[in-house]
Scaffold this motif. Sequence first.
Motif, PDB file in Angstrom:
ATOM      1  N   GLY A 294     -28.779   2.978   0.313  1.00 22.49           N
ATOM      2  CA  GLY A 294     -27.808   4.061   0.370  1.00 22.49           C
ATOM      3  C   GLY A 294     -28.375   5.374   0.871  1.00 22.49           C
ATOM      4  O   GLY A 294     -27.663   6.381   0.933  1.00 22.49           O
ATOM      5  N   TRP A 295     -29.665   5.406   1.225  1.00 21.33           N
ATOM      6  CA  TRP A 295     -30.316   6.613   1.750  1.00 21.33           C
ATOM      7  C   TRP A 295     -30.167   7.810   0.813  1.00 21.33           C
ATOM      8  O   TRP A 295     -29.979   8.942   1.251  1.00 21.33           O
ATOM      9  N   ARG A 296     -30.273   7.550  -0.487  1.00 24.64           N
ATOM     10  CA  ARG A 296     -30.255   8.633  -1.462  1.00 24.64           C
ATOM     11  C   ARG A 296     -30.802   8.127  -2.776  1.00 24.64           C
ATOM     12  O   ARG A 296     -30.797   6.909  -3.040  1.00 24.64           O
ATOM     13  N   LEU A 297     -31.291   9.057  -3.596  1.00 23.36           N
ATOM     14  CA  LEU A 297     -31.723   8.731  -4.951  1.00 23.36           C
ATOM     15  C   LEU A 297     -30.668   9.311  -5.875  1.00 23.36           C
ATOM     16  O   LEU A 297     -30.563  10.530  -6.040  1.00 23.36           O
ATOM     17  N   SER A 298     -29.864   8.441  -6.482  1.00 23.95           N
ATOM     18  CA  SER A 298     -28.715   8.880  -7.273  1.00 23.95           C
ATOM     19  C   SER A 298     -29.138   9.277  -8.683  1.00 23.95           C
ATOM     20  O   SER A 298     -30.269   9.037  -9.110  1.00 23.95           O
ATOM     21  N   ARG A 299     -28.204   9.864  -9.408  1.00 22.21           N
ATOM     22  CA  ARG A 299     -28.467  10.233 -10.805  1.00 22.21           C
ATOM     23  C   ARG A 299     -28.744   8.991 -11.652  1.00 22.21           C
ATOM     24  O   ARG A 299     -29.600   9.014 -12.532  1.00 22.21           O
ATOM     25  N   ARG A 300     -28.023   7.923 -11.387  1.00 24.08           N
ATOM     26  CA  ARG A 300     -28.253   6.685 -12.154  1.00 24.08           C
ATOM     27  C   ARG A 300     -29.655   6.146 -11.898  1.00 24.08           C
ATOM     28  O   ARG A 300     -30.346   5.733 -12.828  1.00 24.08           O
ATOM     29  N   GLU A 301     -30.075   6.173 -10.644  1.00 25.63           N
ATOM     30  CA  GLU A 301     -31.430   5.710 -10.317  1.00 25.63           C
ATOM     31  C   GLU A 301     -32.479   6.644 -10.916  1.00 25.63           C
ATOM     32  O   GLU A 301     -33.540   6.200 -11.361  1.00 25.63           O
ATOM     33  N   GLY A 302     -32.186   7.942 -10.960  1.00 27.10           N
ATOM     34  CA  GLY A 302     -33.089   8.887 -11.609  1.00 27.10           C
ATOM     35  C   GLY A 302     -33.243   8.580 -13.088  1.00 27.10           C
ATOM     36  O   GLY A 302     -34.347   8.658 -13.647  1.00 27.10           O
ATOM     37  N   ALA A 303     -32.137   8.228 -13.749  1.00 26.96           N
ATOM     38  CA  ALA A 303     -32.182   7.890 -15.174  1.00 26.96           C
ATOM     39  C   ALA A 303     -33.025   6.633 -15.402  1.00 26.96           C
ATOM     40  O   ALA A 303     -33.772   6.543 -16.392  1.00 26.96           O
ATOM     41  N   VAL A 304     -32.939   5.675 -14.486  1.00 27.97           N
ATOM     42  CA  VAL A 304     -33.754   4.458 -14.590  1.00 27.97           C
ATOM     43  C   VAL A 304     -35.235   4.808 -14.502  1.00 27.97           C
ATOM     44  O   VAL A 304     -36.068   4.294 -15.268  1.00 27.97           O
ATOM     45  N   LEU A 305     -35.583   5.703 -13.577  1.00 32.22           N
ATOM     46  CA  LEU A 305     -36.983   6.098 -13.420  1.00 32.22           C
ATOM     47  C   LEU A 305     -37.505   6.772 -14.693  1.00 32.22           C
ATOM     48  O   LEU A 305     -38.617   6.476 -15.142  1.00 32.22           O
ATOM     49  N   ILE A 306     -36.732   7.655 -15.279  1.00 31.41           N
ATOM     50  CA  ILE A 306     -37.173   8.341 -16.493  1.00 31.41           C
ATOM     51  C   ILE A 306     -37.324   7.350 -17.644  1.00 31.41           C
ATOM     52  O   ILE A 306     -38.281   7.423 -18.430  1.00 31.41           O
ATOM     53  N   ALA A 307     -36.387   6.407 -17.754  1.00 28.28           N
ATOM     54  CA  ALA A 307     -36.482   5.399 -18.811  1.00 28.28           C
ATOM     55  C   ALA A 307     -37.754   4.567 -18.651  1.00 28.28           C
ATOM     56  O   ALA A 307     -38.432   4.232 -19.639  1.00 28.28           O
ATOM     57  N   LEU A 308     -38.094   4.235 -17.420  1.00 29.76           N
ATOM     58  CA  LEU A 308     -39.322   3.479 -17.169  1.00 29.76           C
ATOM     59  C   LEU A 308     -40.559   4.298 -17.538  1.00 29.76           C
ATOM     60  O   LEU A 308     -41.534   3.747 -18.064  1.00 29.76           O
ATOM     61  N   TYR A 309     -40.521   5.608 -17.287  1.00 29.67           N
ATOM     62  CA  TYR A 309     -41.688   6.423 -17.638  1.00 29.67           C
ATOM     63  C   TYR A 309     -41.850   6.524 -19.150  1.00 29.67           C
ATOM     64  O   TYR A 309     -42.975   6.487 -19.661  1.00 29.67           O
ATOM     65  N   ILE A 310     -40.758   6.643 -19.866  1.00 24.99           N
ATOM     66  CA  ILE A 310     -40.828   6.665 -21.330  1.00 24.99           C
ATOM     67  C   ILE A 310     -41.432   5.357 -21.843  1.00 24.99           C
ATOM     68  O   ILE A 310     -42.288   5.358 -22.738  1.00 24.99           O
ATOM     69  N   ALA A 311     -40.988   4.233 -21.271  1.00 28.99           N
ATOM     70  CA  ALA A 311     -41.529   2.937 -21.686  1.00 28.99           C
ATOM     71  C   ALA A 311     -43.010   2.831 -21.373  1.00 28.99           C
ATOM     72  O   ALA A 311     -43.796   2.318 -22.187  1.00 28.99           O
ATOM     73  N   TYR A 312     -43.414   3.341 -20.216  1.00 28.18           N
ATOM     74  CA  TYR A 312     -44.832   3.310 -19.832  1.00 28.18           C
ATOM     75  C   TYR A 312     -45.665   4.169 -20.766  1.00 28.18           C
ATOM     76  O   TYR A 312     -46.753   3.751 -21.203  1.00 28.18           O
ATOM     77  N   ALA A 313     -45.174   5.361 -21.099  1.00 35.05           N
ATOM     78  CA  ALA A 313     -45.909   6.247 -22.006  1.00 35.05           C
ATOM     79  C   ALA A 313     -46.033   5.624 -23.394  1.00 35.05           C
ATOM     80  O   ALA A 313     -47.097   5.728 -24.035  1.00 35.05           O
ATOM     81  N   LEU A 314     -44.975   4.976 -23.852  1.00 32.60           N
ATOM     82  CA  LEU A 314     -45.032   4.315 -25.164  1.00 32.60           C
ATOM     83  C   LEU A 314     -46.049   3.168 -25.139  1.00 32.60           C
ATOM     84  O   LEU A 314     -46.793   2.956 -26.112  1.00 32.60           O
TER      85      LEU A 314
END
Length: 319
Positions: A294-314
Amino acid sequence: MMQSLLLVAGGLVLLGLGGELLVRGAVGMAARLGISPLLAGLTIVGFGTSTPELATSVQAALAGAPGIAVGNVVGSNIANILFILGLSALILPLPVDPAAFRRDSLALGGSALLCTGAVLTGTIGPLVGGGLIACLAGYIWWAYRSESAAPCPEGARHEHEAEDRPVPPNTGPLVLGGMIVAGLAAAIFGAGWLVEGAVVLAGAAGVSESVIGLTVVAVGTSLPELIACIVAVLRKHADVALGNVVGSNIYNILGILGITAMIKPIAVPSEIAAFDIWAMLGVTALLLVQLRSGWRLSRREGAVLIALYIAYALFLSMR
């Protein structure tokens, strides 16, 4: 424990101030010497904003703390993608320029693969470091040639990056030189404090230096990118936010890791080789897929990235 926390905090402050002073002084000096804003944005701003990572990784390698030296690079790249880009996309969806994506996706994906190969060798020495630096020089030459050949959004972005760090037009070379020297000195002292505090903090907390390098040090040295990206999206300059992270990740691997290995060979901790480098490679691949879709980084995709970082930090906190 309190002393180590103060060292870490003080080191981060000095790194941030030093990097900003260095960039502003160098950009001002470039303007006085007639260097184009495009070339200044590609080189001076790119290297200058990576000064915190460079100073920290070099100091850590010289201090015999390879977990911090390598963890800083790998952890910064993971945090840049999952946390900083994720948060930026939550605030404002980030559009992607297809023409720029073709070049920068190759550079970003290629640098991640090179980093993985370097880490898996077990020891990153001068030969590998020299190869990474040569690749960075090639990328800068490629970007400059393609962006100066014809007006393009990426060229304008690099020019804006340089222009966003102005100094008074009547500032003389002596003052600009003083800013550069002061910025370098602050970054060097700040990195020393950060590494010393991080080593003590790791021992007191009962975790490895690699975990501290991948978390506290990596996020701390990435604060300039975080601030720059948030400011960019609040000003509706989404392309600057995305370009900051992509460029930072390329410079971290090819420049920071390359220069550090040239100065001091780095013995890669086994835990980083076993998991974290693959995590970095995976999140880089995920980002490239998201940007192409889609040639964009959407808010939903941004939320997925943050969730993955929280999981990685944990996960790191339990390692």
